[in-house]
Design an enzyme around this catalytic site. Sequence first.
Site, mmCIF file in Angstrom:
data_model
loop_
_atom_site.group_PDB
_atom_site.id
_atom_site.type_symbol
_atom_site.label_atom_id
_atom_site.label_comp_id
_atom_site.label_asym_id
_atom_site.label_seq_id
_atom_site.Cartn_x
_atom_site.Cartn_y
_atom_site.Cartn_z
ATOM 1 N N SER A 152 0.851 -1.197 0.000
ATOM 2 C CA SER A 152 0.000 0.000 0.000
ATOM 3 C C SER A 152 0.881 1.238 0.000
ATOM 4 O O SER A 152 1.999 1.219 0.533
ATOM 5 C CB SER A 152 -0.894 0.015 1.248
ATOM 6 O OG SER A 152 -1.596 1.246 1.354
ATOM 7 N N TYR A 211 -1.170 0.028 10.661
ATOM 8 C CA TYR A 211 -1.316 -0.509 9.301
ATOM 9 C C TYR A 211 -0.128 -0.143 8.413
ATOM 10 O O TYR A 211 0.467 -1.008 7.757
ATOM 11 C CB TYR A 211 -2.612 0.032 8.700
ATOM 12 C CG TYR A 211 -2.884 -0.342 7.267
ATOM 13 C CD1 TYR A 211 -3.310 -1.620 6.931
ATOM 14 C CD2 TYR A 211 -2.751 0.600 6.241
ATOM 15 C CE1 TYR A 211 -3.583 -1.957 5.608
ATOM 16 C CE2 TYR A 211 -3.026 0.272 4.927
ATOM 17 C CZ TYR A 211 -3.440 -1.007 4.615
ATOM 18 O OH TYR A 211 -3.713 -1.343 3.304
ATOM 19 N N LYS A 269 2.650 -2.474 5.999
ATOM 20 C CA LYS A 269 2.734 -2.388 4.548
ATOM 21 C C LYS A 269 4.141 -1.989 4.100
ATOM 22 O O LYS A 269 4.634 -2.464 3.057
ATOM 23 C CB LYS A 269 1.690 -1.406 4.018
ATOM 24 C CG LYS A 269 0.261 -1.914 4.177
ATOM 25 C CD LYS A 269 0.051 -3.213 3.408
ATOM 26 C CE LYS A 269 -1.377 -3.684 3.427
ATOM 27 N NZ LYS A 269 -1.604 -4.887 2.601
#
Length: 259
Positions: A149, A162, A166
């Site tokens: 991402s 998060y 990533k």
Amino acid sequence: MSLTPNKVVCITGASRGIGRACALEFTKQCASGLILHYLGDAETEREVQSLKAEVQRLGTSAIVVPGDIADFETSEKIVAAGVEAFGRIDVLVSNVGICPFSDFLDMPLETWDRTRQVNLDGTFYIVQAAAQQMAKQTPQGGSLIAISSISGLLGGAQQCHYGPTKAAITNLMQNCAVALGKYGIRANAVLPGTVATDINKEDLKNEAKREYMVNRTLLGRLGTPEDIAGPVVFLASDLARYMTGSSIIVDGGSFVNFQ
């Protein structure tokens, strides 16, 4: 011209969103077999069974394998089932990811742990298991593709758990490219921007937030799962046979839109 004729493709998190779109695009590009992983609850089972039926109607063989990707045994089970059904695995799309949006200062430890376990640990487990199988297939090798991402390159107030996972996934694929090239195995990452999927549907219900994210793009719209499936299939194909260790940003121009 078909891009992935006769290739056996394993996709984690295949029941919906990007995983489902990838399965359908690989089917259109004449993949010979699909290994479709899903979480295993009633809802994802219904979804993956409908996906299996759809790809089979289009002429591609498919099996489904349930399990929590955060459990090491799930990855072993996925690869074993794929090899039993098709004899080999040519392509892995490691797609499973979660992002329970949370403020950093009061983020429960359980949220950090679960996000890391699913996103990073789960990716490591399935990439390693698939690579072990692909190494046995030398000189044929294979293609490892991880869905990362742009959140791994940028900051987000509610993504302090998060984003680091990533970033680590992108780096994992770079290191795998170095480690696995001698086996004919390519390892690449795809970094989506904001894509309208289940992972952010609640967040995007905020109209001001949605409008802001749309305006961040240069193409004037959010991404769709199909927008990500195209680059994934390209990386799996022989058109990308000299690409390894690469990170492809697919975000409608959000990352470069500084002003």
